[in-house]
Design an enzyme around this catalytic site. Structure first.
Site, PDB file in Angstrom:
ATOM      1  N   MET A 115       0.835  -1.202   0.000  1.00  0.00           N
ATOM      2  CA  MET A 115       0.000   0.000   0.000  1.00  0.00           C
ATOM      3  C   MET A 115       0.871   1.255   0.000  1.00  0.00           C
ATOM      4  O   MET A 115       0.401   2.343   0.358  1.00  0.00           O
ATOM      5  CB  MET A 115      -0.943  -0.015   1.206  1.00  0.00           C
ATOM      6  CG  MET A 115      -1.887  -1.213   1.177  1.00  0.00           C
ATOM      7  SD  MET A 115      -3.362  -0.994   2.167  1.00  0.00           S
ATOM      8  CE  MET A 115      -2.658  -0.772   3.781  1.00  0.00           C
ATOM      9  N   LEU A 160       6.600   3.132   1.704  1.00  0.00           N
ATOM     10  CA  LEU A 160       7.488   1.972   1.831  1.00  0.00           C
ATOM     11  C   LEU A 160       8.576   2.184   2.878  1.00  0.00           C
ATOM     12  O   LEU A 160       9.069   3.296   3.065  1.00  0.00           O
ATOM     13  CB  LEU A 160       8.125   1.667   0.468  1.00  0.00           C
ATOM     14  CG  LEU A 160       7.117   1.362  -0.648  1.00  0.00           C
ATOM     15  CD1 LEU A 160       7.860   1.064  -1.951  1.00  0.00           C
ATOM     16  CD2 LEU A 160       6.207   0.189  -0.278  1.00  0.00           C
ATOM     17  N   HIS A 195       9.036  -3.570   3.682  1.00  0.00           N
ATOM     18  CA  HIS A 195       8.649  -3.800   2.289  1.00  0.00           C
ATOM     19  C   HIS A 195       9.878  -4.155   1.441  1.00  0.00           C
ATOM     20  O   HIS A 195       9.824  -5.044   0.588  1.00  0.00           O
ATOM     21  CB  HIS A 195       8.022  -2.542   1.685  1.00  0.00           C
ATOM     22  CG  HIS A 195       6.765  -2.072   2.368  1.00  0.00           C
ATOM     23  ND1 HIS A 195       6.722  -0.907   3.100  1.00  0.00           N
ATOM     24  CD2 HIS A 195       5.518  -2.584   2.405  1.00  0.00           C
ATOM     25  CE1 HIS A 195       5.484  -0.735   3.556  1.00  0.00           C
ATOM     26  NE2 HIS A 195       4.734  -1.742   3.159  1.00  0.00           N
ATOM     27  N   GLY A 246       4.579 -10.383   4.025  1.00  0.00           N
ATOM     28  CA  GLY A 246       5.307 -10.326   5.293  1.00  0.00           C
ATOM     29  C   GLY A 246       4.568 -11.068   6.395  1.00  0.00           C
ATOM     30  O   GLY A 246       3.341 -10.987   6.492  1.00  0.00           O
ATOM     31  N   LYS A 270       4.539 -10.107   9.201  1.00  0.00           N
ATOM     32  CA  LYS A 270       3.957  -9.028  10.022  1.00  0.00           C
ATOM     33  C   LYS A 270       2.433  -9.119  10.041  1.00  0.00           C
ATOM     34  O   LYS A 270       1.803  -8.892  11.057  1.00  0.00           O
ATOM     35  CB  LYS A 270       4.405  -7.686   9.438  1.00  0.00           C
ATOM     36  CG  LYS A 270       3.614  -6.478   9.877  1.00  0.00           C
ATOM     37  CD  LYS A 270       4.241  -5.880  11.092  1.00  0.00           C
ATOM     38  CE  LYS A 270       3.517  -4.693  11.674  1.00  0.00           C
ATOM     39  NZ  LYS A 270       2.476  -4.087  10.956  1.00  0.00           N
ATOM     40  N   SER A 282       6.266  -0.380  10.281  1.00  0.00           N
ATOM     41  CA  SER A 282       4.913  -0.242   9.752  1.00  0.00           C
ATOM     42  C   SER A 282       4.768   1.160   9.191  1.00  0.00           C
ATOM     43  O   SER A 282       5.311   2.122   9.748  1.00  0.00           O
ATOM     44  CB  SER A 282       3.883  -0.451  10.873  1.00  0.00           C
ATOM     45  OG  SER A 282       2.614   0.027  10.470  1.00  0.00           O
TER      46      SER A 282
HETATM   47  P1  AMP Z   1       1.346  -2.985   3.468  1.00  0.00           P
HETATM   48  O1  AMP Z   1       1.909  -1.928   2.580  1.00  0.00           O
HETATM   49  O2  AMP Z   1       1.264  -2.577   4.911  1.00  0.00           O
HETATM   50  O3  AMP Z   1       0.077  -3.590   2.939  1.00  0.00           O
HETATM   51  O4  AMP Z   1       2.412  -4.161   3.465  1.00  0.00           O
HETATM   52  C1  AMP Z   1       2.787  -4.772   2.260  1.00  0.00           C
HETATM   53  C2  AMP Z   1       3.529  -6.040   2.581  1.00  0.00           C
HETATM   54  O5  AMP Z   1       4.688  -5.742   3.355  1.00  0.00           O
HETATM   55  C3  AMP Z   1       2.676  -7.014   3.414  1.00  0.00           C
HETATM   56  O6  AMP Z   1       2.869  -8.330   2.927  1.00  0.00           O
HETATM   57  C4  AMP Z   1       3.221  -6.834   4.793  1.00  0.00           C
HETATM   58  O7  AMP Z   1       3.078  -7.981   5.615  1.00  0.00           O
HETATM   59  C5  AMP Z   1       4.693  -6.557   4.505  1.00  0.00           C
HETATM   60  N1  AMP Z   1       5.294  -5.862   5.640  1.00  0.00           N
HETATM   61  C6  AMP Z   1       4.838  -4.735   6.250  1.00  0.00           C
HETATM   62  N2  AMP Z   1       5.611  -4.422   7.301  1.00  0.00           N
HETATM   63  C7  AMP Z   1       6.567  -5.382   7.382  1.00  0.00           C
HETATM   64  C8  AMP Z   1       7.664  -5.638   8.260  1.00  0.00           C
HETATM   65  N3  AMP Z   1       7.934  -4.846   9.300  1.00  0.00           N
HETATM   66  N4  AMP Z   1       8.437  -6.716   8.020  1.00  0.00           N
HETATM   67  C9  AMP Z   1       8.168  -7.548   6.972  1.00  0.00           C
HETATM   68  N5  AMP Z   1       7.158  -7.367   6.106  1.00  0.00           N
HETATM   69  C10 AMP Z   1       6.375  -6.307   6.310  1.00  0.00           C
END
Ligand code: AMP
Length: 283
Positions: A28, A31, A35, A145, A147, A183
């Site tokens: 989303m 970054l 990510h 992730g 996460k 995050s």
């Molecule tokens: P998002 O942009 O929050 O939807 O995250 C995109 C991807 O990055 C998802 O698969 C998350 O699980 C992964 N992600 C987000 N934060 C972390 C983190 N701290 N460590 C590893 N992967 C992450």
């Protein structure tokens, strides 16, 4: 690196060279190094890497959360270019959900507890957008992730059930030196809240330490976490869980393996985190 917005433009680039493997990293935006760890893994394992950047409105159950979600496509593109990404898909909501759109994907049991119980409609939004991303991008591997532990379980279930022809690769949680899981929402914390936010990692580590020291009672392990969070005045528990890592059902009595997870408000920013103990769940 090519930045595309429309489905047609993305697909034209995706299929420009035949016979190459593609890794997709769905995001989303906003970054961070978490990510980028997914992008690096994808870079090693595939001929080409695509990243999608889309703040998916249908997975937000809280309009304020959606409105203030951080967005910066230029900064994201610069980071991805430096990582050797080949192709970005950054569609608008109108491209993903054009007028007259009416299809959703619902995964049943594993979406009911945890995040699903506290964010109505969230996983229907997630499953639908990920299914659409897979159809548009047609990756050989997609990177997620740990996460978002429940999201991984939900996506794997969907991929199995609908026979998507791709591999799901799960990458470990990237943390700050003080244990806070990276995050995009961390940027919304003020300095005092940022300090308080370390309580999630501390509470999870305390449960892992207790398990490693021989504690197996699910209630006691949950209480180890809730007691620590209760001691942090800026933290308010949404849920704290010790669940089966595969079924996500809450554990009772003696535990062999467990997914410790939680959602905690720090001020009005909702953060999630998790750690696993015992046997690793089957891939
Ligand atoms: P998002 O942009 O929050 O939807 O995250 C995109 C991807 O990055 C998802 O698969 C998350 O699980 C992964 N992600 C987000 N934060 C972390 C983190 N701290 N460590 C590893 N992967 C992450």
């Amino acid at each position: 690196m090519i930045i595309t917005h429309t489905i047609e433009d993305f697909r034209a680039n995706r299929h420009a060279e035949p016979g190459l493997t593609w890794g997709l990293v769905p995001t989303m935006g906003a970054l961070h190094a978490g990510h980028l760890s997914l992008v690096r893994r994808a870079r090693v394992e595939n001929d080409r890497v695509a990243v999608s950047i889309f703040v998916n409105p249908t997975q937000f159950n809280n309009p304020d959360d959606l409105a203030r979600y951080p967005r910066d496509l230029d900064a994201d593109a610069a980071l991805l270019e430096a990582e050797g990404v080949d192709l970005i898909w950054a569609p608008t909501p109108e491209i993903v959900y054009p007028q007259g759109y009416q299809t959703t994907v619902t995964v049943a049991e594993v979406t009911k507890p945890l995040e699903g119980a506290h964010r109505p409609g969230h996983f229907q939004g997630v499953a639908t957008i990920v299914a659409k991303l897979f159809n548009v991008c047609q990756p050989d591997r997609a990177y997620f992730g740990q996460k978002d532990a429940q999201q991984v379980v939900v996506i794997k279930q969907m991929v199995r059930d609908l026979a998507f022809p791709l591999e799901i690769v799960v990458c470990p949680i990237v943390r700050e030196p003080d244990g806070l899981a990276l995050s995009s929402r961390n940027t919304l914390l003020n300095p005092t809240e940022r300090q308080a936010a370390t309580v999630l990692g501390r509470a999870l580590s305390a449960a892992v330490d207790a398990y490693d020291a021989g504690q197996r009672d699910a209630d006691t392990l949950r209480k180890t976490m809730t007691d620590l969070i209760a001691a942090e005045p800026l933290a308010h528990i949404d849920y704290v869980s010790a669940a089966d890592p595969v079924t996500l059902e809450e554990l009772d009595g003696p535990v062999q393996r467990a997914l410790f997870s939680m959602a905690v408000f720090i001020g009005d920013v909702r953060l999630i985190d998790n750690m696993t103990v015992g046997n690793e769940p089957a891939a």
